[in-house]
Design an enzyme around this catalytic site. Structure first.
Site, PDB file in Angstrom:
ATOM      1  N   LYS A  11      -6.003  16.905  27.321  1.00 15.80           N
ATOM      2  CA  LYS A  11      -7.160  17.656  28.312  1.00 15.80           C
ATOM      3  C   LYS A  11      -7.392  16.623  29.454  1.00 15.80           C
ATOM      4  CE  LYS A  11     -11.052  20.721  28.909  1.00 15.80           C
ATOM      5  NZ  LYS A  11     -11.620  20.081  29.837  1.00 15.80           N
ATOM      6  N   GLU A  31      -1.719  20.087  24.660  1.00 16.92           N
ATOM      7  CA  GLU A  31      -1.555  19.069  25.660  1.00 16.92           C
ATOM      8  C   GLU A  31      -2.973  18.263  26.136  1.00 16.92           C
ATOM      9  OE1 GLU A  31      -1.096  21.743  29.087  1.00 16.92           O
ATOM     10  OE2 GLU A  31       0.435  22.676  28.070  1.00 16.92           O
ATOM     11  N   SER A  51     -11.667  29.029  33.108  1.00 20.87           N
ATOM     12  CA  SER A  51     -12.066  27.841  32.431  1.00 20.87           C
ATOM     13  C   SER A  51     -11.745  28.001  30.777  1.00 20.87           C
ATOM     14  CB  SER A  51     -13.621  27.383  32.437  1.00 20.87           C
ATOM     15  OG  SER A  51     -14.410  28.556  32.260  1.00 20.87           O
ATOM     16  N   LEU A  52     -12.050  27.103  29.928  1.00 21.60           N
ATOM     17  CA  LEU A  52     -11.643  27.130  28.625  1.00 21.60           C
ATOM     18  C   LEU A  52     -12.733  27.217  27.703  1.00 21.60           C
ATOM     19  CD1 LEU A  52      -8.785  24.570  28.901  1.00 21.60           C
ATOM     20  CD2 LEU A  52      -8.388  26.884  28.473  1.00 21.60           C
ATOM     21  N   CYS A  77     -45.547   7.588  39.367  1.00 21.83           N
ATOM     22  CA  CYS A  77     -46.102   6.709  40.587  1.00 21.83           C
ATOM     23  C   CYS A  77     -46.546   7.785  41.545  1.00 21.83           C
ATOM     24  CB  CYS A  77     -45.226   5.783  40.994  1.00 21.83           C
ATOM     25  SG  CYS A  77     -45.819   5.092  42.625  1.00 21.83           S
ATOM     26  N   LYS A 130     -12.540  19.806  21.861  1.00 20.30           N
ATOM     27  CA  LYS A 130     -12.989  18.635  22.784  1.00 20.30           C
ATOM     28  C   LYS A 130     -13.356  17.186  21.505  1.00 20.30           C
ATOM     29  CE  LYS A 130     -14.801  19.364  26.845  1.00 20.30           C
ATOM     30  NZ  LYS A 130     -15.933  20.014  27.046  1.00 20.30           N
ATOM     31  N   TYR A 136       8.779   0.296  51.421  1.00 22.97           N
ATOM     32  CA  TYR A 136       8.471   1.818  51.511  1.00 22.97           C
ATOM     33  C   TYR A 136       7.474   1.780  52.819  1.00 22.97           C
ATOM     34  CZ  TYR A 136       6.485   6.088  50.222  1.00 22.97           C
ATOM     35  OH  TYR A 136       6.202   7.341  50.184  1.00 22.97           O
ATOM     36  N   ASP A 186       6.859  -2.120  47.587  1.00 21.07           N
ATOM     37  CA  ASP A 186       5.885  -1.112  48.200  1.00 21.07           C
ATOM     38  C   ASP A 186       6.198  -1.513  50.006  1.00 21.07           C
ATOM     39  OD1 ASP A 186       3.143  -1.178  45.808  1.00 21.07           O
ATOM     40  OD2 ASP A 186       5.259  -0.278  46.004  1.00 21.07           O
ATOM     41  N   CYS A 233     -45.060  -0.717  43.480  1.00 15.08           N
ATOM     42  CA  CYS A 233     -45.869  -0.821  44.375  1.00 15.08           C
ATOM     43  C   CYS A 233     -47.072  -1.154  43.891  1.00 15.08           C
ATOM     44  CB  CYS A 233     -45.845   0.591  45.335  1.00 15.08           C
ATOM     45  SG  CYS A 233     -46.560   1.819  44.179  1.00 15.08           S
TER      46      CYS A 233
HETATM   47  S1  IVH Z   1      -5.224  24.919  31.617  1.00 19.95           S
HETATM   48  C1  IVH Z   1      -6.846  29.116  31.608  1.00 19.95           C
HETATM   49  N1  IVH Z   1      -4.215  22.604  30.529  1.00 19.95           N
HETATM   50  O1  IVH Z   1      -9.870  21.939  31.853  1.00 19.95           O
HETATM   51  C2  IVH Z   1      -6.283  27.931  31.344  1.00 19.95           C
HETATM   52  N2  IVH Z   1      -6.435  22.978  31.838  1.00 19.95           N
HETATM   53  O2  IVH Z   1     -11.716  24.218  31.043  1.00 19.95           O
HETATM   54  C3  IVH Z   1      -6.778  27.039  32.509  1.00 19.95           C
HETATM   55  N3  IVH Z   1      -7.781  20.946  32.066  1.00 19.95           N
HETATM   56  O3  IVH Z   1     -10.577  23.387  34.915  1.00 19.95           O
HETATM   57  C4  IVH Z   1      -6.426  25.655  32.406  1.00 19.95           C
HETATM   58  N4  IVH Z   1      -6.289  19.380  31.185  1.00 19.95           N
HETATM   59  O4  IVH Z   1      -9.396  21.406  34.875  1.00 19.95           O
HETATM   60  C5  IVH Z   1      -5.630  23.385  31.248  1.00 19.95           C
HETATM   61  N5  IVH Z   1      -3.590  20.364  30.427  1.00 19.95           N
HETATM   62  C6  IVH Z   1      -4.449  21.250  30.649  1.00 19.95           C
HETATM   63  C7  IVH Z   1      -5.871  20.658  31.244  1.00 19.95           C
HETATM   64  C8  IVH Z   1      -6.794  21.482  31.572  1.00 19.95           C
HETATM   65  C9  IVH Z   1      -7.480  19.585  31.883  1.00 19.95           C
HETATM   66  C10 IVH Z   1      -8.989  21.307  32.794  1.00 19.95           C
HETATM   67  C11 IVH Z   1      -8.856  22.027  34.143  1.00 19.95           C
HETATM   68  C12 IVH Z   1      -9.662  23.285  33.776  1.00 19.95           C
HETATM   69  C13 IVH Z   1     -10.524  23.107  32.521  1.00 19.95           C
HETATM   70  C14 IVH Z   1     -10.585  24.166  31.600  1.00 19.95           C
END
Ligand code: IVH
Length: 665
Positions: free
Chosen positions: A113, A111, A80-81, A421, A309, A34, A31, A406
């Site tokens: 999350k 993958e 979003s998902l 309060c 989830k 670097y 480090d 108080c």
């Molecule tokens: S794909 C349309 N891959 O999850 C697909 N999202 O609710 C878009 N996230 O805001 C996202 N890991 O921040 C994808 N391997 C992953 C992820 C991922 C985390 C988050 C991402 C996004 C949220 C979707």
């Protein structure tokens, strides 16, 4: 050596070590070596600015503060998902996909999350030119300078890159970096971050990129912002990312059956605590891009992916005692003081018990073993108590009849379970108001955390928010742990906070029922404090999302003596924020629009309005087109759209749908 040559050699060398460090296995340099290379580069670039290149690796150490974030528009939007929470939920998703695609097997990319914040990176001719936060999916903030300081974000792509490329992924803290950073902050008397996710979001959204540069953030790539014809699957995309110099998650797996997906999920549940970063589930995406195209998206999420989830994490510990916390609104909350326990990578030593009814219902008492849950960034809570079988238990808990801070009167409003309060000068309330004012989502005054807020109120230096703008330098240095450097930094942060936007100011005031979102909407409408404090309830209710209760609350705040005096005092202290943000609609999010025929707008204008309202604009009518805007003399595109059953709009109808999509200052 000539300076230009040396700069270029050094840059190449540093890039090589960056690559080794982040995308291959370990670094071959210490480090401090670097740092020495980097310092030499910085020095030369300072002496010979004409030889500094836009993609210089020295951007990693940050640059001078900028005044605020510019807006970025995501096209296509950052979606979003959808969520599932069980194996059944996943199987439903799986069956739907197979039915709709009319196939009996599909491939998924499974993958982890990542629990951080998503970021879009745009590369032009392989050089990083823009980084934007997700924001509401369409409008984000331009954090390019900050992103340049994150070492695992390549400033230049390695090879085989098309002209314009958008890479999306997650910015996060590795758990080890997070814990190390927090312990250093603690040692330096700085407030610690509640969890890695908040820390990542806060660190990415620093106005001064040299602050971001000091935070050990990481980036992992997982999606692209556009389509490139030669990439046909997620697996190929991830491989491409790796070749370009990005980190991709080594836990990503391609699965060919539902059973394999379940197995990957189960194994990640097992491994979760040992992974280098926090994850809150798995993302299951169709591997094939042509399959994705066929399924398309609904409103804000794609139909070809879902997030499975994890359950919230629960752990047991001992409840030492129950304390009463007095909030900014005066509300009394019973809080469980716990023997510290690690839940989801974060140490929990306090958990909310909500109110007296909850304490009684769960029958928690001092000395009990309790189950504690932490879900995402929700405040940890006590789920239930497991009373000891043999030992005698402590007494049942009762709420006090006086404010524990108080000693003032406590009241219970009709139809409420909470006690309050009612003394507006209660030091506990002032401390909390101050802490809220200084918090990241409000005025974001760095260095002014819980500890300092308490010191300021307890020492009598501050009786109300506005007092922090007339603090005395010497008095401040007399406070414990406040050296000259810290005080100077605090003054700088206070000064910076004066140029805050109206929406953050509003959030900071802490008007009951008015959070960040409502503050933003109200500020966009009224733009100045003056307009806002004269606004009638009906005018407030005209703002989207503001109902009668919220409107009355705002009105009450600006008319009742104590709170309106705070506003006046802040104005007198020269605190007069205005809203400059650009308003954009999001009414066309998820739509894919094609324009055809003669329109009164140019194609460019029409396209701009559509993307500002969240739509994706394309030129050909295909299976993924969802809207056709047809002008005079429309021909083959109109015909094709009719045949495909695509919704057809006139130019006027489109303008109505896009709302005030056109930007207005
Ligand atoms: S794909 C349309 N891959 O999850 C697909 N999202 O609710 C878009 N996230 O805001 C996202 N890991 O921040 C994808 N391997 C992953 C992820 C991922 C985390 C988050 C991402 C996004 C949220 C979707």
């Amino acid at each position: 050596m000539k300076p230009q040559k040396e700069i270029s050699n050094l840059s190449e060398l540093i890039r090589k070590y960056n690559r080794q460090y982040y995308s291959e296995n370990g670094s071959s340099i210490t480090d401090s070596d670097y740092d020495a290379l980097m310092n030499r580069l910085l020095l030369l670039e300072k002496q010979y600015p004409e030889f500094k290149t836009q993609d210089s690796p020295s951007a990693r150490v940050g640059s001078v503060p900028v005044s605020g974030f510019a807006a970025v528009v995501h096209n296509p939007p950052m979606l979003s998902l959808s969520n599932v929470f069980s194996n059944e939920g996943f199987l439903q998703f799986h069956n739907r996909i197979q039915n709709e695609l009319k196939v009996n097997s599909v491939e998924y990319s499974v993958e982890p999350k990542l629990d951080g914040v998503s970021l879009s990176l745009v590369y032009r001719n392989s050089v990083l030119v823009r980084a934007g936060t997700r924001g509401d999916g369409v409008n984000g903030e331009d954090v390019t300078e900050n992103a340049r300081t994150i070492r695992s974000i390549p400033l230049r792509l390695n090879s085989g890159q098309p002209l314009d490329t958008e890479v999306r992924g997650e910015v996060f803290f590795k758990t080890s970096s997070f814990l190390r950073m927090n312990s250093e902050r603690k040692d330096n008397g700085k407030p610690v971050f509640a969890n890695p996710r908040n820390a990542a979001s806060g660190s990415l959204r620093q106005l001064d990129s040299s602050v971001t540069a000091e935070r050990p953030l990481s980036f992992i790539a997982y999606a692209s912002g556009g389509s490139s014809s030669n990439i046909k699957t997620q697996a190929e995309l991830l491989k491409q990312f790796h070749q370009w110099g990005f980190s991709v998650n080594s836990e990503n797996r391609i699965c060919t059956t539902a059973e394999q997906v379940t197995a990957v999920y189960n194994s990640l549940v097992e491994k979760r605590a040992d992974l280098p970063m926090e994850i809150d589930g798995v993302v299951i995406k169709l591997n094939s891009f042509s399959h994705r195209e066929l399924l398309g998206s609904v409103s804000r999420s794609p139909r070809w992916a879902t997030a499975w989830k994890f359950h919230a994490e629960e752990l047991s510990t001992v409840l030492e005692r129950i304390e009463i916390q007095v909030g900014r609104t005066g509300r009394l909350t019973p809080v469980a003081v716990l023997e510290p326990v690690q839940v989801g990578g974060v140490t929990v030593s306090r958990a909310t018990l909500h109110n007296q009814d909850e304490v009684l219902r769960k029958d928690v008492r001092a000395g009990d073993i309790v189950l504690v849950r932490r879900a995402g960034d929700v405040i940890p809570e006590v789920v239930k108590s497991i009373p000891p079988v043999d030992a005698t238990r402590g007494a049942a808990f009762v709420m006090p009849d006086k404010c524990p801070v108080c000693r003032g009167p406590v009241v219970q409003p009709d139809n409420e379970v909470n006690l309050y309060c009612i003394n507006p000068s209660c030091p506990a309330r002032i401390r909390r108001s101050l802490q809220h004012w200084a918090s990241r989502k409000a005025l974001d005054i760095e260095g002014m955390g819980q500890k300092l807020c308490e010191q300021l109120v307890d020492s009598g230096m501050v009786h109300s928010i506005e007092d922090i703008y007339s603090l005395n330098y010497h008095e401040l240095t007399s406070l414990e742990n406040m050296g000259e450097l810290k005080v100077s930094k605090l003054f700088a942060a206070l000064e910076r906070s004066r140029s805050v936007s109206l929406s953050r100011y509003l959030t900071g005031l802490g008007i009951p029922g008015i959070g960040e979102v409502a503050s933003r909407d109200i500020a966009a409408e009224f733009t100045t404090v003056e307009a806002l404090r004269n606004a009638a309830e009906e005018e407030l209710m005209a703002v989207k999302g503001v109902g009668p209760v919220a409107a009355a609350s705002v009105r009450r705040f600006f008319t009742s003596p104590v709170t309106s005096a705070v506003v006046q005092h802040l104005l007198d202290a020269g605190f007069n924020p205005v809203e400059k943000s650009i308003k954009r609609g999001t009414s066309l999010v998820g739509e894919t629009v094609v324009f055809t025929g003669q329109l009164s707008l140019t194609r460019q204008e029409a396209g701009r309005i559509a993307s500002a309202a969240g739509a994706k604009v394309t030129t050909a009518v295909t299976g993924s087109t969802t809207l056709l805007v047809a002008g005079e003399n429309a021909g083959s595109k109109l015909k094709k759209a009719r045949k495909l059953g695509v919704k057809i709009l006139s130019e006027d109808e489109f303008m109505v749908l896009a709302g005030k999509a056109d930007s207005q200052e």
